[in-house]
Design a protein around this motif. Structure first.
Motif, PDB file in Angstrom:
ATOM      1  N   GLN A 274       0.820  -1.203   0.000  1.00  0.00           N
ATOM      2  CA  GLN A 274       0.000   0.000   0.000  1.00  0.00           C
ATOM      3  C   GLN A 274       0.859   1.260   0.000  1.00  0.00           C
ATOM      4  O   GLN A 274       0.578   2.218  -0.731  1.00  0.00           O
ATOM      5  N   ALA A 275       1.929   1.272   0.816  1.00  0.00           N
ATOM      6  CA  ALA A 275       2.771   2.459   0.924  1.00  0.00           C
ATOM      7  C   ALA A 275       3.477   2.773  -0.397  1.00  0.00           C
ATOM      8  O   ALA A 275       3.482   3.920  -0.860  1.00  0.00           O
ATOM      9  N   TYR A 276       4.093   1.760  -1.011  1.00  0.00           N
ATOM     10  CA  TYR A 276       4.758   1.972  -2.296  1.00  0.00           C
ATOM     11  C   TYR A 276       3.738   2.267  -3.390  1.00  0.00           C
ATOM     12  O   TYR A 276       3.974   3.105  -4.273  1.00  0.00           O
ATOM     13  N   GLY A 277       2.603   1.567  -3.338  1.00  0.00           N
ATOM     14  CA  GLY A 277       1.573   1.788  -4.349  1.00  0.00           C
ATOM     15  C   GLY A 277       1.077   3.219  -4.352  1.00  0.00           C
ATOM     16  O   GLY A 277       0.868   3.816  -5.419  1.00  0.00           O
ATOM     17  N   LYS A 278       0.896   3.789  -3.166  1.00  0.00           N
ATOM     18  CA  LYS A 278       0.419   5.173  -3.065  1.00  0.00           C
ATOM     19  C   LYS A 278       1.404   6.142  -3.715  1.00  0.00           C
ATOM     20  O   LYS A 278       1.013   7.022  -4.495  1.00  0.00           O
ATOM     21  N   VAL A 279       2.704   6.007  -3.399  1.00  0.00           N
ATOM     22  CA  VAL A 279       3.703   6.939  -3.922  1.00  0.00           C
ATOM     23  C   VAL A 279       3.898   6.737  -5.429  1.00  0.00           C
ATOM     24  O   VAL A 279       4.001   7.698  -6.194  1.00  0.00           O
ATOM     25  N   VAL A 280       3.936   5.474  -5.868  1.00  0.00           N
ATOM     26  CA  VAL A 280       4.092   5.206  -7.297  1.00  0.00           C
ATOM     27  C   VAL A 280       2.938   5.811  -8.080  1.00  0.00           C
ATOM     28  O   VAL A 280       3.136   6.427  -9.133  1.00  0.00           O
ATOM     29  N   TRP A 281       1.734   5.677  -7.565  1.00  0.00           N
ATOM     30  CA  TRP A 281       0.558   6.248  -8.241  1.00  0.00           C
ATOM     31  C   TRP A 281       0.673   7.772  -8.329  1.00  0.00           C
ATOM     32  O   TRP A 281       0.391   8.365  -9.371  1.00  0.00           O
ATOM     33  N   ASP A 282       1.091   8.395  -7.241  1.00  0.00           N
ATOM     34  CA  ASP A 282       1.188   9.864  -7.230  1.00  0.00           C
ATOM     35  C   ASP A 282       2.231  10.374  -8.219  1.00  0.00           C
ATOM     36  O   ASP A 282       2.052  11.448  -8.818  1.00  0.00           O
ATOM     37  N   LEU A 283       3.328   9.628  -8.404  1.00  0.00           N
ATOM     38  CA  LEU A 283       4.442  10.135  -9.213  1.00  0.00           C
ATOM     39  C   LEU A 283       4.435   9.632 -10.654  1.00  0.00           C
ATOM     40  O   LEU A 283       5.084  10.246 -11.518  1.00  0.00           O
ATOM     41  N   ALA A 284       3.763   8.532 -10.936  1.00  0.00           N
ATOM     42  CA  ALA A 284       3.737   8.009 -12.305  1.00  0.00           C
ATOM     43  C   ALA A 284       2.998   8.987 -13.214  1.00  0.00           C
ATOM     44  O   ALA A 284       1.888   9.419 -12.891  1.00  0.00           O
ATOM     45  N   PRO A 285       3.576   9.344 -14.377  1.00  0.00           N
ATOM     46  CA  PRO A 285       2.933  10.335 -15.255  1.00  0.00           C
ATOM     47  C   PRO A 285       1.701   9.801 -15.971  1.00  0.00           C
ATOM     48  O   PRO A 285       0.793  10.573 -16.307  1.00  0.00           O
ATOM     49  N   SER A 286       1.659   8.491 -16.240  1.00  0.00           N
ATOM     50  CA  SER A 286       0.537   7.938 -16.998  1.00  0.00           C
ATOM     51  C   SER A 286       0.473   6.426 -16.807  1.00  0.00           C
ATOM     52  O   SER A 286       1.358   5.811 -16.208  1.00  0.00           O
ATOM     53  N   SER A 287      -0.608   5.837 -17.327  1.00  0.00           N
ATOM     54  CA  SER A 287      -0.776   4.382 -17.310  1.00  0.00           C
ATOM     55  C   SER A 287      -0.342   3.813 -18.665  1.00  0.00           C
ATOM     56  O   SER A 287      -0.547   4.461 -19.696  1.00  0.00           O
ATOM     57  N   PRO A 288       0.296   2.647 -18.710  1.00  0.00           N
ATOM     58  CA  PRO A 288       0.573   1.761 -17.577  1.00  0.00           C
ATOM     59  C   PRO A 288       1.768   2.225 -16.754  1.00  0.00           C
ATOM     60  O   PRO A 288       2.678   2.864 -17.278  1.00  0.00           O
ATOM     61  N   ILE A 289       1.749   1.876 -15.468  1.00  0.00           N
ATOM     62  CA  ILE A 289       2.865   2.178 -14.578  1.00  0.00           C
ATOM     63  C   ILE A 289       4.010   1.232 -14.910  1.00  0.00           C
ATOM     64  O   ILE A 289       3.810   0.033 -15.080  1.00  0.00           O
ATOM     65  N   THR A 290       5.204   1.790 -15.010  1.00  0.00           N
ATOM     66  CA  THR A 290       6.368   1.018 -15.460  1.00  0.00           C
ATOM     67  C   THR A 290       7.364   0.780 -14.330  1.00  0.00           C
ATOM     68  O   THR A 290       7.260   1.379 -13.245  1.00  0.00           O
ATOM     69  N   ALA A 291       8.365  -0.063 -14.622  1.00  0.00           N
ATOM     70  CA  ALA A 291       9.434  -0.318 -13.653  1.00  0.00           C
ATOM     71  C   ALA A 291      10.217   0.957 -13.376  1.00  0.00           C
ATOM     72  O   ALA A 291      10.704   1.173 -12.256  1.00  0.00           O
ATOM     73  N   GLU A 292      10.345   1.812 -14.391  1.00  0.00           N
ATOM     74  CA  GLU A 292      11.031   3.094 -14.197  1.00  0.00           C
ATOM     75  C   GLU A 292      10.263   3.972 -13.220  1.00  0.00           C
ATOM     76  O   GLU A 292      10.864   4.671 -12.384  1.00  0.00           O
ATOM     77  N   ASP A 293       8.939   3.940 -13.288  1.00  0.00           N
ATOM     78  CA  ASP A 293       8.113   4.696 -12.333  1.00  0.00           C
ATOM     79  C   ASP A 293       8.344   4.199 -10.905  1.00  0.00           C
ATOM     80  O   ASP A 293       8.410   4.992  -9.959  1.00  0.00           O
ATOM     81  N   VAL A 294       8.468   2.893 -10.750  1.00  0.00           N
ATOM     82  CA  VAL A 294       8.720   2.317  -9.430  1.00  0.00           C
ATOM     83  C   VAL A 294      10.077   2.775  -8.906  1.00  0.00           C
ATOM     84  O   VAL A 294      10.219   3.148  -7.734  1.00  0.00           O
ATOM     85  N   ALA A 295      11.081   2.779  -9.786  1.00  0.00           N
ATOM     86  CA  ALA A 295      12.423   3.199  -9.377  1.00  0.00           C
ATOM     87  C   ALA A 295      12.444   4.658  -8.954  1.00  0.00           C
ATOM     88  O   ALA A 295      13.129   5.030  -7.988  1.00  0.00           O
ATOM     89  N   VAL A 296      11.713   5.499  -9.658  1.00  0.00           N
ATOM     90  CA  VAL A 296      11.651   6.917  -9.308  1.00  0.00           C
ATOM     91  C   VAL A 296      10.942   7.119  -7.972  1.00  0.00           C
ATOM     92  O   VAL A 296      11.337   7.969  -7.163  1.00  0.00           O
ATOM     93  N   ALA A 297       9.900   6.343  -7.723  1.00  0.00           N
ATOM     94  CA  ALA A 297       9.088   6.529  -6.513  1.00  0.00           C
ATOM     95  C   ALA A 297       9.701   5.893  -5.275  1.00  0.00           C
ATOM     96  O   ALA A 297       9.395   6.301  -4.146  1.00  0.00           O
TER      97      ALA A 297
END
Length: 394
Positions: A274-297
Motif C-alpha cells: 500500500q505504501a509503495y503503491g500510493k507513492v508510485v501512483w502519485d508520481l507516475a505520469p501515466s498508465s501503464p505504470i512502469t518499472a522506471e516509475d517504481v524506481a523513481v518513486a
C-alpha cells in the motif's frame, strides 16, 4: 496519475490491498458463523503475524461479516498496563445494542456492575468513570472483584441474551498480546465455559507471533479454545492482485516489469504494498505504470516508511534499547528474521544477563518477540534493514 483518485491511499478504493489473498481466512469465519447459527460449538479465533501484514484490516473485515449476519459485535484494542474491564465493557455495550433485544436491562445491569468494579475501593462518585450504560447497577453478578469469576458470569449472560434471539456475539480484540496476565487467564476461562455450555459468543483476537505462547502460558488448555490463523506476507499472485485490482477500478494498469519491481521492494507485505503503491501512483505520469516509475518513486516511499512506519517505533525505544536493536540488526545481516540472544550479547561485547532489562522492555513495547527459546526477532518486517541503512547514512 491523479492523486485524488489514488486507490492506495488509506481508506480509499473499493478493494483494500491488505485484504488481497485473505479469502481463506474470511471463508473460515463465515463457516464459524454458520456452525454457531446451527447450534454447533466452535472455537474462538486468533490471528497472529508480524506488523504490516494486515491483521487489523482482516479483523475489521471479519467484524463486518458478523454484523451482516445479524450478530452483536464489539471491538477493543488491548494496551499494556490497562485492565480489561472498561474497554471490554464498552465493546460489549455496543454488542448488546446491536443485538436489539427488547429487554436487555438485566444484562446491562450486570455489565454496568462489571465495569464499575474497575474503580478502586472508596473512589468518590465524581471520580468514577461514567460507562454510559442506561441501566440500574445491581450488586451480586460480575462484580466480585475476581476478574475470572466476573468475566465468566458476564460473558455467559451476554451469550444467553444472544441465544434467546437465535443470534451470536463476537468480541474483537486487537493487540491481544498486550492484555495483562490475569485478564488473559480470565478470558481463557470464560471461553472454556462458553464452549462447555455451547453458548454463541466467540472472541476474535489479533496479535504478534508470540500470542499463542502468551495464551498457553496462561492456561494449559488454551490450545483447545482457539483456532490459530497465521497471517503472513502475500504470495506473488496475491501481491500482484493487491496492486492490479485497485488500479483497474481507476482505469489504470501495471506492466509486468513494474509488478516484478514492486514485489522486490515490498517483499509482499501488505502495508508496504500500500505504501509503495500510493507513492508510485502519485508520481507516475501515466498508465501503464512502469518499472522506471517504481524506481523513481522508491526513494520517497522509503523515506515515508522511515519516518512513519519504522521511525515512529524506534522513537519509543530508550538509548539502551536502541543499542540492543542495532545489535540485533547487525547480528542478522542476512535478514533471516531471527537471531540468538547470545549472538546479540556477543555483538555488543556484553553478558546476556546484563541485556535482559533492555530485551524485556523491547518485548513489552512490541518491538521484538521471542521467536523460540533463546532466539529473538523483530515484530516489524525489514526493521533490521532499516537500522543498518540508518547506521550507514550516519
Amino acid at each position: 496519475m491523479d492523486p485524488i483518485r489514488n486507490p492506495y491511499a488509506p481508506g480509499a478504493g473499493q478493494r483494500p490491498p491488505e485484504l488481497a489473498g485473505r479469502d481463506p481466512q474470511l471463508e473460515a469465519f463465515r463457516f464459524v458463523i454458520e456452525r454457531i447459527a446451527r447450534g454447533r460449538p466452535e472455537r474462538s479465533i486468533v490471528l497472529v503475524g508480524l506488523r504490516g501484514v494486515g491483521k487489523t484490516v482482516l479483523l475489521n473485515a471479519t467484524r463486518s461479516l458478523a454484523v451482516r449476519a445479524g450478530w452483536g459485535t464489539g471491538k477493543l484494542e488491548a494496551r499494556p498496563d490497562q485492565g480489561i474491564r472498561r474497554p471490554l465493557g464498552a465493546a460489549l455495550h455496543m454488542a448488546i445494542r446491536e443485538l436489539g433485544h427488547p429487554d436487555a436491562t438485566a444484562v446491562l445491569s450486570t455489565l454496568k456492575a462489571f465495569v464499575e468494579r474497575a474503580a478502586p475501593p472508596n473512589t468518590k462518585a465524581y471520580d468514577r468513570w461514567n460507562s454510559g450504560i442506561s441501566a440500574p447497577s445491581i450488586a451480586g453478578r460480575a462484580d466480585s472483584g475476581d476478574i475470572e469469576i466476573d468475566l465468566v458470569e458476564l460473558l455467559t449472560d451476554v451469550a444467553g441474551l444472544a441465544a434467546d434471539q437465535g443470534k451470536g456475539v463476537a468480541v474483537f480484540i486487537d493487540e491481544m498480546q498486550d492484555l495483562g496476565a490475569d485478564d488473559v487467564s480470565a478470558l481463557c476461562a470464560a471461553c472454556h465455559e462458553l464452549g462447555q455450555q455451547s453458548l454463541p459468543l466467540i472472541v476474535v483476537g489479533a496479535g504478534l507471533p508470540h500470542l499463542p505462547a502468551v495464551l498457553s502460558a496462561s492456561k494449559s488448555y488454551s490450545e483447545r479454545l482457539f483456532s490459530y490463523a497465521r497471517i503472513d506476507r502475500l504470495d506473488r499472485e496475491s501481491a500482484d492482485l493487491a496492486l492490479v485490482a485497485p488500479a483497474a477500478d481507476e482505469g489504470a494498469a501495471f506492466t509486468p516489469e513494474a509488478l516484478d519491481a514492486m514485489y522486490r521492494v515490498t517483499g509482499g507485505y501488505p502495508y508496504f504494498v500500500q505504501a509503495y503503491g500510493k507513492v508510485v501512483w502519485d508520481l507516475a505520469p501515466s498508465s501503464p505504470i512502469t518499472a522506471e516509475d517504481v524506481a523513481v518513486a522508491a526513494p520517497e516511499a522509503e523515506h515515508e516508511l522511515a519516518v512513519g512506519f519504522f521511525g515512529s517505533r524506534l522513537e519509543r525505544a530508550t538509548a539502551a534499547e536502541r543499542e540492543y536493536l542495532r545489535a540485533m540488526a547487525d547480528a542478522d545481516a542476512d535478514d533471516t528474521g531471527t537471531v540468538p540472544s547470545a549472538l546479540v550479547a556477543q555483538t555488543l561485547g556484553r553478558k546476556p544477563q546484563s541485556l535482559s532489562p533492555a530485551r524485556d522492555a523491547l518485548i513489552k513495547k512490541g518491538l521484538i518477540y521471542a521467536s523460540e527459546r533463546g532466539r529473538i526477532a523483530f515484530t516489524v518486517p525489514h526493521f533490521g534493514r532499516f537500522l543498518r541503512a540508518q547506521a550507514e547514512a550516519a
